[in-house]
Design a protein around this motif. Sequence first.
Motif, PDB file in Angstrom:
ATOM      1  N   TYR A 303       0.827  -1.202   0.000  1.00 54.37           N
ATOM      2  CA  TYR A 303       0.000   0.000   0.000  1.00 54.37           C
ATOM      3  C   TYR A 303       0.868   1.263   0.000  1.00 54.37           C
ATOM      4  O   TYR A 303       0.593   2.225  -0.733  1.00 54.37           O
ATOM      5  CB  TYR A 303      -0.916   0.020   1.232  1.00 54.37           C
ATOM      6  N   GLY A 304       1.901   1.260   0.821  1.00 50.21           N
ATOM      7  CA  GLY A 304       2.769   2.428   0.884  1.00 50.21           C
ATOM      8  C   GLY A 304       3.498   2.691  -0.419  1.00 50.21           C
ATOM      9  O   GLY A 304       3.599   3.840  -0.871  1.00 50.21           O
ATOM     10  N   LEU A 305       4.010   1.619  -1.045  1.00 53.27           N
ATOM     11  CA  LEU A 305       4.709   1.807  -2.322  1.00 53.27           C
ATOM     12  C   LEU A 305       3.746   2.267  -3.411  1.00 53.27           C
ATOM     13  O   LEU A 305       4.105   3.105  -4.252  1.00 53.27           O
ATOM     14  CB  LEU A 305       5.400   0.503  -2.728  1.00 53.27           C
ATOM     15  N   SER A 306       2.543   1.726  -3.434  1.00 53.74           N
ATOM     16  CA  SER A 306       1.565   2.171  -4.441  1.00 53.74           C
ATOM     17  C   SER A 306       1.244   3.647  -4.256  1.00 53.74           C
ATOM     18  O   SER A 306       1.167   4.420  -5.228  1.00 53.74           O
ATOM     19  CB  SER A 306       0.290   1.333  -4.333  1.00 53.74           C
ATOM     20  N   PHE A 307       1.036   4.063  -2.992  1.00 56.06           N
ATOM     21  CA  PHE A 307       0.790   5.481  -2.726  1.00 56.06           C
ATOM     22  C   PHE A 307       1.969   6.333  -3.193  1.00 56.06           C
ATOM     23  O   PHE A 307       1.786   7.395  -3.803  1.00 56.06           O
ATOM     24  CB  PHE A 307       0.538   5.693  -1.239  1.00 56.06           C
ATOM     25  N   LEU A 308       3.185   5.879  -2.905  1.00 53.23           N
ATOM     26  CA  LEU A 308       4.367   6.654  -3.280  1.00 53.23           C
ATOM     27  C   LEU A 308       4.483   6.779  -4.793  1.00 53.23           C
ATOM     28  O   LEU A 308       4.742   7.879  -5.318  1.00 53.23           O
ATOM     29  CB  LEU A 308       5.614   5.977  -2.711  1.00 53.23           C
ATOM     30  N   PHE A 309       4.265   5.681  -5.521  1.00 53.68           N
ATOM     31  CA  PHE A 309       4.406   5.722  -6.984  1.00 53.68           C
ATOM     32  C   PHE A 309       3.299   6.562  -7.622  1.00 53.68           C
ATOM     33  O   PHE A 309       3.560   7.328  -8.562  1.00 53.68           O
ATOM     34  CB  PHE A 309       4.379   4.299  -7.548  1.00 53.68           C
ATOM     35  N   VAL A 310       2.075   6.442  -7.114  1.00 54.52           N
ATOM     36  CA  VAL A 310       0.979   7.237  -7.681  1.00 54.52           C
ATOM     37  C   VAL A 310       1.173   8.720  -7.353  1.00 54.52           C
ATOM     38  O   VAL A 310       0.961   9.586  -8.212  1.00 54.52           O
ATOM     39  CB  VAL A 310      -0.373   6.724  -7.145  1.00 54.52           C
ATOM     40  N   ALA A 311       1.589   9.026  -6.119  1.00 51.26           N
ATOM     41  CA  ALA A 311       1.848  10.425  -5.762  1.00 51.26           C
ATOM     42  C   ALA A 311       2.976  11.004  -6.604  1.00 51.26           C
ATOM     43  O   ALA A 311       2.908  12.148  -7.071  1.00 51.26           O
ATOM     44  CB  ALA A 311       2.182  10.525  -4.274  1.00 51.26           C
ATOM     45  N   ARG A 312       4.027  10.204  -6.802  1.00 53.12           N
ATOM     46  CA  ARG A 312       5.140  10.667  -7.646  1.00 53.12           C
ATOM     47  C   ARG A 312       4.669  10.898  -9.076  1.00 53.12           C
ATOM     48  O   ARG A 312       5.086  11.867  -9.732  1.00 53.12           O
ATOM     49  CB  ARG A 312       6.258   9.631  -7.618  1.00 53.12           C
ATOM     50  N   LEU A 313       3.785  10.036  -9.577  1.00 48.65           N
ATOM     51  CA  LEU A 313       3.260  10.202 -10.932  1.00 48.65           C
ATOM     52  C   LEU A 313       2.468  11.502 -11.048  1.00 48.65           C
ATOM     53  O   LEU A 313       2.636  12.270 -12.004  1.00 48.65           O
ATOM     54  CB  LEU A 313       2.380   9.005 -11.284  1.00 48.65           C
ATOM     55  N   ILE A 314       1.607  11.775 -10.068  1.00 44.54           N
ATOM     56  CA  ILE A 314       0.799  13.002 -10.110  1.00 44.54           C
ATOM     57  C   ILE A 314       1.689  14.236 -10.015  1.00 44.54           C
ATOM     58  O   ILE A 314       1.472  15.245 -10.717  1.00 44.54           O
ATOM     59  CB  ILE A 314      -0.241  12.978  -8.975  1.00 44.54           C
ATOM     60  N   ILE A 315       2.698  14.175  -9.159  1.00 43.54           N
ATOM     61  CA  ILE A 315       3.612  15.317  -9.012  1.00 43.54           C
ATOM     62  C   ILE A 315       4.372  15.569 -10.305  1.00 43.54           C
ATOM     63  O   ILE A 315       4.520  16.725 -10.744  1.00 43.54           O
ATOM     64  CB  ILE A 315       4.572  15.060  -7.839  1.00 43.54           C
ATOM     65  N   ARG A 316       4.839  14.508 -10.942  1.00 44.58           N
ATOM     66  CA  ARG A 316       5.591  14.684 -12.187  1.00 44.58           C
ATOM     67  C   ARG A 316       4.694  15.165 -13.320  1.00 44.58           C
ATOM     68  O   ARG A 316       5.122  15.961 -14.164  1.00 44.58           O
ATOM     69  CB  ARG A 316       6.274  13.371 -12.570  1.00 44.58           C
ATOM     70  N   ILE A 317       3.465  14.702 -13.375  1.00 41.80           N
ATOM     71  CA  ILE A 317       2.540  15.199 -14.403  1.00 41.80           C
ATOM     72  C   ILE A 317       2.315  16.695 -14.236  1.00 41.80           C
ATOM     73  O   ILE A 317       2.282  17.452 -15.213  1.00 41.80           O
ATOM     74  CB  ILE A 317       1.206  14.430 -14.330  1.00 41.80           C
ATOM     75  N   SER A 318       2.166  17.145 -13.002  1.00 45.16           N
ATOM     76  CA  SER A 318       1.838  18.544 -12.753  1.00 45.16           C
ATOM     77  C   SER A 318       3.044  19.471 -12.834  1.00 45.16           C
ATOM     78  O   SER A 318       2.905  20.620 -13.280  1.00 45.16           O
ATOM     79  CB  SER A 318       1.190  18.676 -11.366  1.00 45.16           C
ATOM     80  N   LEU A 319       4.235  18.978 -12.437  1.00 42.17           N
ATOM     81  CA  LEU A 319       5.363  19.888 -12.282  1.00 42.17           C
ATOM     82  C   LEU A 319       6.606  19.491 -13.071  1.00 42.17           C
ATOM     83  O   LEU A 319       7.412  20.371 -13.386  1.00 42.17           O
ATOM     84  CB  LEU A 319       5.743  19.991 -10.792  1.00 42.17           C
ATOM     85  N   ASN A 320       6.779  18.234 -13.387  1.00 43.03           N
ATOM     86  CA  ASN A 320       7.997  17.808 -14.077  1.00 43.03           C
ATOM     87  C   ASN A 320       7.677  16.688 -15.061  1.00 43.03           C
ATOM     88  O   ASN A 320       8.123  15.543 -14.888  1.00 43.03           O
ATOM     89  CB  ASN A 320       9.047  17.348 -13.056  1.00 43.03           C
TER      90      ASN A 320
END
Length: 800
Positions: A303-320
Motif C-alpha cells: 500500500y505504501g509503495l503504491s501510494f508513493l508511486f501514484v503520488a510521484r506520478l501526479i507530481i511529475r505530471i503537474s510539475l515535471n
Amino acid sequence: MILPSRYNPIDMQIQARFFPTSFRSVAQAYRRTGVLLIALMILLGGFGTTWAEETSNPDEIKQIVEKVKTIEEGYKRENLGISELRDYSKQLIAFKQVTGKCMETEQAALDKADADLKQLGDIKKKESKEVLKLRKQQETARSLTEARLQECTALNLRIQTSQDLVDARLKKQLEVRLFARGDDIFDVIALNLKQPVKWFTQSWDYANKNSWLFNKATASQINWLIGSSIVALLWGLLFRWRCLPWVARRQWSDTTASRFMVSTVTTFTHDAPIVLPALAITLCMAIFTSDLKSVPVMAALSYGLSFLFVARLIIRISLNPTPPGQLFLQVTPSVAKQLAQRMQVLAVLMMIGYLVIDTLVWASLPEFARSLARSAIRVLLAINIVWVLWLFQHLAGKLRHSWFRYGLSLVLVVAVVADLTGYSNLAGWLFRSVFGTLVATGMVFTFIRLTRDLFISLEYARTPAEQRFRRMLGLPSEGHLAFFFWMRVLVSLGFWILLLWLLILIWDLSSGAVLQIESYIRDGFMIGELRIVPSRVLFAAVTMAVLIALTSWAKGLMKTQLERSPMERGTREAMITMAGYAGVLIAIIVALGMAGIDFANLALIAGALSVGIGFGLQNIVNNFISGLILLFERPIKTGDWIVVNNTEGYVKRIRIRSTQIQTFDRADVIVPNSELISGQVTNWMLSDTTGRARIPIGVAYGSDVQKVKTILLRIADDHPDVLTDGSAPEPFVLFREFADSSLNFELRCHIRNIDNRLRVISDINFAIDKAFREEGITIPFPQRDVHIIHDQPPREEPAA
C-alpha cells in the motif's frame, strides 16, 4: 489514575485522526473529497423530492419524541464517548429541522385559518345553519392546527435544550483530549536511551511472528502475486513502447488542455512499468488479506509503495512531465522542478510515517519508542512543508501571497512546539489541518485552472480540434459563444464553494459548524421576511445553465435542419433567434420557480420596472420593441443590402436591441433598432435580389448616335448577369441631353443579383471603352479656352 493521552490506551483510537502522515488519513481525505463531489450531485438531484415534503405527519413527531427521550437518557451516562456525542448532535440537528418545517407549515395553516374566519366576519345573532356549520368546522380545524403548532414548538425547544447540553459536553471532552499533555521530548529521549535495543528486537520478533508472507500465504497466492506483477510489468513496457512514439509524432495544439493531456500520457507511459506492477500487487494483497483484522507488513508495504508511486506520478505530471510533455501550470520550469523534488520528499516521508505508524510494527513498539518516532516524523514533515511553502512565492495566484505562506508556516511551528512539549493530540490536529489545507487548495486550484482554460478554448474555438468538439456538441464551430463564459463563472464559483466546504471539514474539530452550515444550505435562513435557501438557489443556477446549454444545442440543430429547407434565409434566422430568446426566457422562469420565487410578487417588480422605464429606460424599451418588430415583420433580413442615413452595407446580425451592419470596407456599424423602424431605410433586396443598373456615357458631337445605341445594347445583351429572358424589362438606352461637351446617353439594364451591381457596372464600362475605341467613337472631356493677360508695367515719364 488516568494516564496522559500519549500513554492512554483508550486514546490511541484517535491517533489516526490526529496524525497527518497516516496513510489512512490521506485515504480518508481523498475519499472524503470524492464523496463530497458525488454527494453534491446527488444532493442537487434530490432537492426536488426534498422540497416536496412540506409537513411532517403526527407519527413522525411521535417517533422524534421517543428518540429525544432516548438521547436525553443516553447523554447522562458518564462514560459517553466523543463519537456517541457526535451522533447525538447529528440526530438532534435533523430532528430540529423536522420540527422547524412543522412549525412553518402549521403557522402558515394557522394564518390561513385566521384569514378564513375573518372573511366570515363577526358572529351574529341570526346566522344560517350553513354559516354556523362552516364557522364551527373552521374553528375546530384552527384549534387542531394551533395544538400541533404548540406541540412542534415545545418539541423544538426541547431539542434545542438537549442539543446545547450535548454540544457543551462534546466541546469539553474535545478540549480535554486535545490539550492532554504527556511527556515532553526530553523525557521521551531519556526513556529511549535507557532501552535502545527494544526498538529492534521487539518489532523484529513481532513481525516474524505475525508475518503473512511466511506464516499464512499459500503457494497459489504467492504465484498470483508473482504472475500479476510480471503481467503488469509487461503491459507497462508495451504501453511505453507503443504510446511514447505516438505522442512524439502527434501534433498537439498549444493550449492548456493539450499540454495537460500530453503531459499525462507521456508521464504515465514512462512510469507504467513501475506503477502498474505496484497497483497489481496492492490489489492482490487487498484481496488476500481482506479477512484479517490487522494489516500485515507485506500488505502495508505494498500500500505504501503504491501510494508513493501514484503520488510521484501526479507530481511529475503537474510539475515535471516527461518530454515531450510540457508544463500546463503557471510556473517557471526551474521553480516547478524544485517544487516537484520537495513534494516527492514529502511523499516519501508520508509513506515512511504510514509504514511506521499504521502497521503491526507500530503495535509491537513500546510506547516511548512510538512517541519518539512520531515526533521525529512530524518534525521532518514540518521542515519539508515549510520548504515547499517557501517556493509558493514564485507561483501565480493567491498561493503566492505572504499571509498564506506565513500563516501555515506559523501553524506548523506551533504544532512542532506543541508536540515537543507533550501536546501530541494538539500537534496532530494542527498537522492534519495544514496538510489537508494544502492538498485541498492545490487540487481545487488545479481543477479551476483546467476547467477555466477548457471553457475559454470552447468559448472562442481557435483551433481545429476545439471547432470539431463544438460541432460534436451541436454548436457552431466558429464564432464567440458567451454561454461558455457563464459556464466558466458558474463552475469556478462551484469550486470555490467546494474549497470553502473542504476547509471547514478540515479545520472543524467538533463537526458542529459543518452540521450548522448543512442546515443553512438545505433549509435556508431568514433575512427579514424573506427566506433564502442556498440549495435551491444553487440548483436553480445549475438548471438555468443546463437549459441555456440545451437551448444553444437546439438552436444549432434547428439551424442545420432549416438550412436544408427551401425557407428564406431571413425567415430561418428570425425563427432561430426567437427560439433562442424563448429558451432563455423559459430557463429564467424555471430557475426562478426552483429558487422559490413567488410569481405573485413579480407584480411589484413589474411596477418598479414601469417606473424605471418612465424615468430613463424609454430608449432601451423602444429598441427592444423595435427588435421584435424587425424579427416578425422582417422589413430587413440578414444578408440584405441596405442604406441607413450615411451607412451602406449588408445586414450581418439582427439582435433584440440593435442591428449589426457590415459596410463594404468590412467595418461593423451598430445601429439601434429604433432607427430602422422610425427612419427611412433603403433595402435593395427586400422582395427579391434583382435590381437595375444605370451606366451613363457621353460621346463627342458628330458621333453616330444610332451606332452608339446599338453598341450599348449589344454590350448589355452579352453580359451574363444582365436579364434578357423576359423576367425583367429588356435593356434600353436613353438619349439624355445635349451637354456642353458631349452627347449624354444612359444604359439601363436589370441584373440577376443586386450584390453584383458594382461589378457588372465595371464590366460594362470596360466593354464600352473597348468597343468605342474599335469603332472610332470618341468619349470627350470638358474643354476650356484660357486667355492669359499679361499686365504691363507703367511707363515712366522722362526727366525734365
